[in-house]
Write a protein that holds these residues in place. Structure first.
Motif, short mmCIF file in Angstrom:
data_model
loop_
_atom_site.label_atom_id
_atom_site.label_comp_id
_atom_site.label_asym_id
_atom_site.label_seq_id
_atom_site.Cartn_x
_atom_site.Cartn_y
_atom_site.Cartn_z
N LEU A 61 -0.96 54.16 23.31
CA LEU A 61 -0.70 53.47 22.05
C LEU A 61 0.34 52.37 22.24
N TYR A 62 1.48 52.73 22.85
CA TYR A 62 2.54 51.73 22.99
C TYR A 62 2.06 50.58 23.88
N PHE A 63 1.33 50.94 24.93
CA PHE A 63 0.86 49.88 25.81
C PHE A 63 -0.07 48.91 25.06
N TYR A 64 -1.03 49.45 24.32
CA TYR A 64 -1.96 48.55 23.64
C TYR A 64 -1.29 47.77 22.52
N MET A 65 -0.30 48.41 21.90
CA MET A 65 0.43 47.67 20.87
C MET A 65 1.13 46.47 21.50
N TYR A 66 1.77 46.73 22.64
CA TYR A 66 2.45 45.63 23.32
C TYR A 66 1.44 44.59 23.80
N TYR A 67 0.36 45.09 24.40
CA TYR A 67 -0.64 44.18 24.98
C TYR A 67 -1.30 43.33 23.89
#
Lengths: 369, 369, 308
Positions: A61-67
């Motif tokens: 989740l955090y990765f895709y939010m950042y990405y």
């Protein structure tokens, strides 16, 4: 000009701090970064836990939010495009908040501003684009401004609560827009998507060179900085904040509270109206029901998260623009519902509000008090 | 753009798109998968418009070598542009299906111009010669299916009064209302259709109120043209009225009350589109059809439909399938007594005049404004 | 006119029927908000509570097969949201209006998120009681098919009126709303009183939501509430914090919502968007008429942030 104490003016309704001591001032500045930051981290943590309960990996989740929000140049442009209207609609809540008023009707002012701007452009067909564009800006600002002034006036002269009236006016504005777009202002050629006539490609304001981000972002930045200067570095702003802190005191020192309320409401509405004008002139090219996309409502959130500070609105709008920009990726890569964005916004809002209680209470930042 | 990674990706995708047909043809040789992006304006399980498209997308998922990415509740603002770009840039989509009518102008047009090598298939049938060649807009003559529904409704009604819950008085909706009424009057020349416009595509309480008002007026068969027919179907069935569905088959919601319905057949069309690309055929930019072309279909008849009604409906359906039936065949008068299609004039499905429909035919009770 | 039709008479009948059908959510939310506001706090988040109640009622009814369990679940969900509101508001310097807006967002978001798999299935609905058995006119019978929740709501209004006036807890709530200091001086915890009042308010608002999904319009989807929760909060202000006036105002609202479609059904079609906005215009108009800048509203709790 005003004292530095102004920097530490609390959100709506709280009087300016009495003692501009150095430690306190310094501590306050750190607090303004530290506390919302901690609230944000806390909210993201809770949201991650919620997502984990849903059976997804929070790290994904955090990765895709950042990405999706900041991970690529495209993501940045996506984020900034979405942030542009939010800066302006947030000002619609933040400016009246200086007077202790809670206006949540930015969406209505946006719609009326869009209608007014479109009308101006249609009335001036054939004029030079720059003339049309200036007229659209003016018309949009006046339209939106008067709409919120209505709430301010009702509060001042009839004692009608401005929160409720501004919200009701959103629904009324939407009905007015639908009525005009499907009736008197309808372009007969807009068959299955009732719309006004187009303002014309030449009159569109376009994108900032080298990017896909439209000029609305610059309008927003300028408006936010102007609002900041107005509030913190002019007599007018000082008067507004005095009145916001204590109406009686303001009257005693001879401030015309009524005039203040009406002016501030007009400025607030005109920034949301400007957002409407930009949606027309940079995105849609005409007015139709698509304009009611909720920017006005998200703007409320932005204003509160920024603690009603016009400069803080800029990063907060970018943050929320980023959240909504990453929403699509969360749907596509993680299979999360579109409402994830709403849930996260809600959690952040709750955390930031609750963190209000922390100001002035963090031991190592405390001054002598 | 001078942003190495992205622009390289663009180039790769551009060439991939150029070679899309061949890639699909000689699968396994070059690229592994073709990514298709679907964008919905509402929830994809709404028992209505969006669900119909999602069913089409689901049919595509079964094809080998096809990867489907989906995003729902994307508003008709620049958000859809960003979703398209995000699907292209971050997911590598080369074929896009923005499925809402209001996505087309200006959003799909803008994106089609920006990504000239990718293919855009928009649902709405809006493409004109001026538009980019890589954009297509398809639509179905669902009024044919509505006409069949009307015939069944005309045979089934006891009061001779039919009801139509509609969103907005736009040509597509009016055409459905008119086709439904003309079908009904074929079966029962005295039948009337009472129409109520709710004002927007998804207004459950209004739709329920409209349903009740219609039944209070003596209506005993209802149909609708809103995004999610669930509310109308359930509430009408509760009041003991019969219903004809729309968008998808709603008979599971009210098996006893469901007569038939006008459905989209995207699960037939979308795989066909992809196979056409595989075979190297170009999809016509303006692609339309009705029952014959399998773009729309009629729900299986409910148990309440009489043998007589089935026969009459099947007869007309057979004529549609063989391509020699015209719904809008003069003389047709509107409900104010004015002749709108002169005697001897046949307005076939492709007739552009029908796209501008702004009247309700004789037998419809209601007004277009 | 054919015998099955009532012609123009359908308009008053639809407004009457609509008043009963559409008013129930307004009634529950406004009575709930009335209790909360009387204790000196405003909870603008009831819109979120309403939507959350609608979703959880539908979900529980679908899973358990019992709509009444659904109603209970909606109430409990509402009470939890009330507790959250009260909890955050009891922190120092937190603005209750802002917390309300936050919970409106959170409630709506959570309901949409969790309710995604519930859009398609059909859940068991609440039954209706047929009060129109005496009539031969089907339209009258239909209008009089009334849900028990409506009757409960109608019963709560006078009960609440009486409770505010005469009971101990009614007095406590009013004291907390009129003067927190006085309540404290009497040895009561204002925060606790407000917590309970907000929870009861949330409970009722949740039940109002369950009516939407389980009775009328009777299914769960994301467009279910078109601002009923927030309108009901406004309604409390012009009902001047009087439960009986909340009842009448809710009925008037329900009727106003039915007016647009009913007028169209008899052929009055022009400007239907404006008719559809009637409830909002009506609220605003009544607020303009009943408010005054010179004095605090009669009946307004003195501690309430919006009337100060």
């Amino acid at each position: 000009m005003t004292t530095e104490a102004a920097e530490s003016v609390e959100a709506a309704g709280v009087a300016p701090a009495a003692d501009p001591g150095f430690l306190q001032r310094y501590g306050a500045s750190i607090e303004y970064i530290l506390i919302p930051g901690a609230a944000l981290v806390g909210a993201l943590g809770v949201f991650g836990g919620f997502i984990a309960l849903y059976g997804k990996n929070p790290l994904d989740l955090y990765f895709y939010m950042y990405y999706g929000a900041f991970g690529t140049w495209f993501s940045w442009q996506n984020t900034l495009t979405r942030a542009a209207p939010l800066i302006l609609t947030a000002l619609c809540t933040a400016l009246p908040a200086q007077l202790g008023m809670v206006i949540i009707g930015g969406e209505g002012a946006l719609l009326i501003g869009a209608l007014a701007a479109t009308s101006a452009a249609l009335a001036l067909q054939g004029a030079a684009p720059i003339v049309v564009q200036i007229a659209m800006v003016i018309a949009g600002m006046i339209g939106g401004g008067l709409w919120i002034t209505l709430s301010g006036g009702l509060r001042q002269y009839r004692g009608v609560n401005e929160t409720i009236s501004s919200l009701l006016l959103v629904y009324i504005a939407l009905a007015v827009l639908n009525h005009l777009v499907e009736g008197p202002m309808r372009d007969p050629a807009s068959l299955n998507k009732p719309s006004t006539r187009e303002i014309g490609a030449a009159n569109m304001i376009g994108t900032i060179p080298g990017t896909d981000v439209h000029w609305g972002l610059v309008f927003g930045l300028v408006a936010a900085v102007a609002a900041y200067i107005l509030i913190y570095h002019t007599t007018f702003g000082f008067a507004a904040r005095v009145a916001g802190g204590n109406i009686r005191a303001a009257k005693i020192v001879g401030l015309s509270v009524g005039k203040l309320i009406l002016t501030v409401c007009f400025l607030a509405g005109s920034s949301a109206g400007l957002a409407g004008m930009i949606e027309v002139a940079a995105v849609q090219g005409r007015t139709n029901a698509n304009l009611a996309a909720g920017y006005g409502f998200t703007g409320i959130l932005v204003a509160f998260l920024a603690r009603q500070n016009p400069l803080a609105i800029i990063p907060v709008a970018i943050l929320l623009g980023g959240i909504s920009a990453s929403g699509g990726l969360l749907q596509r890569r993680l299979g999360l519902p579109d409402a994830s964005v709403l849930v996260l916004q809600g959690i952040i809002f709750v955390f930031v509000l609750a963190s209000d209680a922390l100001y002035g209470r963090i031991g190592f930042l405390k001054g002598k008090s | 753009m001078d942003f190495g990674r992205i622009s390289r990706r663009h180039l790769l995708q551009g060439s991939a798109a150029l070679a899309l047909g061949s890639t699909l043809g000689v699968r396994g040789a070059a690229a592994a998968e073709t990514t298709v992006g679907f964008i919905y304006v509402g929830s994809r399980d709404d028992y209505g418009y969006n669900q119909a498209h999602a069913q089409g997308a689901a049919a595509l998922k079964k094809l080998p070598g096809i990867k489907v990415v989906e995003e729902e509740k994307v508003p008709e603002t620049d958000a859809v542009e960003k979703t398209i770009e995000s699907m292209i840039n971050l997911d590598g989509a080369t074929l896009l299906f923005p499925t809402s009518f209001g996505y087309y102008n200006p959003h799909v047009l803008k994106m089609a111009a920006k990504f000239p090598k990718l293919r855009f298939e928009h649902c709405g049938g809006l493409w004109t010669d001026k538009d980019p060649k890589n954009a297509g807009s398809y639509f179905g003559y669902i009024d044919e299916a509505q006409y069949i529904s009307g015939i069944v409704a005309g045979y089934s009604t006891k009061s001779g009064k039919l009801g139509f819950v509609a969103a907005k008085p736009i040509p597509q909706v009016l055409r459905n209302i008119n086709a439904f009424t003309l079908g009904a009057r074929l079966a029962n020349p005295k039948a009337t259709t009472q129409v109520i416009f709710t004002g927007d595509w998804s207004m459950p309480v209004k739709e329920a109120e409209a349903t009740n008002s219609l039944i209070d007026q003596g209506v005993d068969v209802l149909t609708c043209h809103v995004d999610g027919p669930k509310t109308m179907v359930e509430n009408a069935a509760r009041r003991g009225a019969m219903v004809c569905g729309y968008h998808v088959n709603q008979s599971p919601l009210a098996p006893k009350a469901y007569l038939t319905g006008a459905e989209w057949n995207w699960e037939a069309l979308y795989p066909k589109f992809v196979k056409m690309i595989v075979a190297g055929e170009a999809i016509p930019n303006f692609y339309r059809g009705g029952l014959k072309e399998e773009i729309v279909k009629v729900s299986p008849y409910g148990e309440m439909v009489s043998a007589e009604a089935r026969k009459a409906a099947d007869d007309v359906k057979a004529k549609f399938m063989s391509g020699d039936y015209t719904i809008f065949k003069g003389p047709i008068a509107d409900n104010k007594g004015k002749t709108v299609i002169a005697s001897g004039t046949d307005r076939g499905q492709q007739d552009p005049e029908l796209e501008k429909m702004d009247y309700l035919v004789e037998g419809v009770i209601g007004a277009t404004a | 006119m054919a015998d099955a039709s009532l012609g123009l008479w359908t308009v008053p009948l639809a407004v009457f029927g609509g008043a009963i059908r559409v008013s129930t959510p307004f009634l529950f939310v406004s009575l709930g908000e009335c209790i909360t506001e009387r204790s000196g706090r405003i909870n603008l988040g009831l819109e979120g509570t309403l939507v959350m109640g609608a979703m959880s009622a539908y979900g529980i009814s679908y899973l358990s097969g019992s709509p009444w369990l659904g109603v209970l679940a909606a109430g409990i969900t509402g009470a939890l949201f009330g507790a959250l509101h009260a909890g955050i508001c009891s922190l120092p310097r937190v603005n209750d209006i802002a917390v309300g807006i936050a919970l409106m967002l959170l409630g709506t978001g959570l309901a949409f998120f969790l309710g995604k798999p519930l859009i398609e299935p059909t859940a068991a609905r609440l039954p209706a009681i047929d009060f129109g058995w005496w009539s031969d006119v089907p339209q009258v019978r239909a209008a009089l098919r009334i849900n028990v929740l409506f009757l409960i709501g109608v019963a709560i209004a006078p009960l609440l009126y009486w409770a505010f006036k005469t009971t101990r807890w009614g007095l406590l709530i009013r004291t907390a709303g009129e003067s927190a200091d006085a309540a404290r001086a009497m040895g009561h915890s204002v925060l606790l009183i407000r917590l309970r009042a907000t929870m009861v308010g949330g409970f009722l608002a949740g039940i109002g939501g369950s009516f939407l999904s389980l009775f009328y319009p009777g299914s769960w989807n994301e467009g279910l509430s078109s601002g009923q929760g927030i309108t009901a909060v406004a309604l409390v202000i012009f009902a001047r914090w009087d439960p009986m006036l909340c009842l009448w105002a809710s009925l008037a609202f329900g009727g106003a919502a039915a007016l647009g479609p009913a007028l169209q059904s008899v052929g009055i079609t022009s400007g239907y968007h404006l008719f559809n906005a009637a409830p909002y215009i009506l609220t605003l108009a009544i607020m303009i008429i009943t408010c005054s800048p010179k004095r605090t509203l009669t009946g307004a709790p003195a501690e309430l942030s919006i009337t100060r």
